[in-house]
Design a protein around this motif. Structure first.
Motif, PDB file in Angstrom:
ATOM      1  N   ASN A   2       2.678 -36.203  34.275  1.00  0.00           N
ATOM      2  CA  ASN A   2       3.935 -36.845  34.834  1.00  0.00           C
ATOM      3  C   ASN A   2       4.644 -38.041  34.251  1.00  0.00           C
ATOM      4  N   ARG A   3       5.794 -38.045  33.809  1.00  0.00           N
ATOM      5  CA  ARG A   3       6.400 -39.133  33.193  1.00  0.00           C
ATOM      6  C   ARG A   3       7.294 -39.643  34.290  1.00  0.00           C
ATOM      7  N   ASN A   4       7.230 -41.180  33.984  1.00  0.00           N
ATOM      8  CA  ASN A   4       8.237 -41.911  34.955  1.00  0.00           C
ATOM      9  C   ASN A   4       9.101 -42.580  34.240  1.00  0.00           C
ATOM     10  N   TYR A   5      10.493 -42.513  34.597  1.00  0.00           N
ATOM     11  CA  TYR A   5      11.466 -43.195  33.898  1.00  0.00           C
ATOM     12  C   TYR A   5      12.091 -44.282  34.913  1.00  0.00           C
ATOM     13  N   ARG A   6      12.132 -45.483  34.141  1.00  0.00           N
ATOM     14  CA  ARG A   6      12.592 -46.713  34.859  1.00  0.00           C
ATOM     15  C   ARG A   6      14.166 -46.667  34.858  1.00  0.00           C
ATOM     16  N   ILE A   7      14.629 -46.771  36.025  1.00  0.00           N
ATOM     17  CA  ILE A   7      16.067 -46.692  36.209  1.00  0.00           C
ATOM     18  C   ILE A   7      16.498 -48.178  36.855  1.00  0.00           C
ATOM     19  N   GLU A   8      17.652 -48.649  36.322  1.00  0.00           N
ATOM     20  CA  GLU A   8      18.191 -49.805  36.721  1.00  0.00           C
ATOM     21  C   GLU A   8      19.543 -49.506  37.074  1.00  0.00           C
ATOM     22  N   ILE A   9      20.073 -50.139  38.081  1.00  0.00           N
ATOM     23  CA  ILE A   9      21.256 -49.906  38.875  1.00  0.00           C
ATOM     24  C   ILE A   9      21.679 -51.233  38.949  1.00  0.00           C
ATOM     25  N   ILE A  10      23.046 -51.524  38.311  1.00  0.00           N
ATOM     26  CA  ILE A  10      23.627 -52.841  38.607  1.00  0.00           C
ATOM     27  C   ILE A  10      24.951 -52.540  39.110  1.00  0.00           C
ATOM     28  N   SER A  11      25.544 -53.519  40.195  1.00  0.00           N
ATOM     29  CA  SER A  11      26.570 -53.085  40.847  1.00  0.00           C
ATOM     30  C   SER A  11      27.221 -54.155  41.648  1.00  0.00           C
ATOM     31  N   ASN A  12      28.348 -54.179  42.146  1.00  0.00           N
ATOM     32  CA  ASN A  12      28.875 -55.085  43.074  1.00  0.00           C
ATOM     33  C   ASN A  12      28.299 -55.072  44.362  1.00  0.00           C
ATOM     34  N   GLN A  13      27.857 -56.096  44.950  1.00  0.00           N
ATOM     35  CA  GLN A  13      27.076 -56.220  46.282  1.00  0.00           C
ATOM     36  C   GLN A  13      27.946 -55.321  47.580  1.00  0.00           C
ATOM     37  N   SER A  14      29.040 -55.072  47.326  1.00  0.00           N
ATOM     38  CA  SER A  14      29.871 -54.528  48.152  1.00  0.00           C
ATOM     39  C   SER A  14      29.475 -53.151  48.526  1.00  0.00           C
TER      40      SER A  14
END
Length: 98
Positions: A2-14
């Motif tokens: 099982n391979r894991n992918y690092r996801i990053e989400i960057i967004s406005n706090q709204s």
């Protein structure tokens, strides 16, 4: 393996609550970390939390298997369509496309 992918989400706090709720709904066992206040400059605007640039971003990251990384990509793409002006981005350690 099982391979894991690092996801990053960057967004406005709204839209943070919207994103978090959808991810938790579609990926019930998701574990993530949020950095609640992020300052910086994107393509369109600075977000520094000041009177001049009042908006701020957040960053969320998680390690997900391929299927859940794909689900996250679909969720973020849908949220981006609903809120096109909020500077929503998702990055993945390796590109995952549906």
């Amino acid at each position: 393996m099982n391979r894991n992918y690092r996801i990053e989400i960057i967004s406005n706090q709204s839209v943070q609550d919207e994103i978090t709720e959808l991810l938790e709904q579609e990926i019930p066992d998701i574990e993530y970390t949020v950095i609640p206040t992020v300052h910086g400059r994107g393509r369109r605007a600075k977000k520094l939390g000041t009177t001049t640039w009042p908006e701020q971003n957040f960053v969320m990251f998680a390690y997900l298997g391929r299927d859940n990384a794909l689900k996250a990509r679909v969720i973020i793409d849908a949220v981006k369509k609903r809120f096109p002006g909020e500077g929503i981005s998702m990055f993945c350690s390796e590109e995952v496309e549906p």
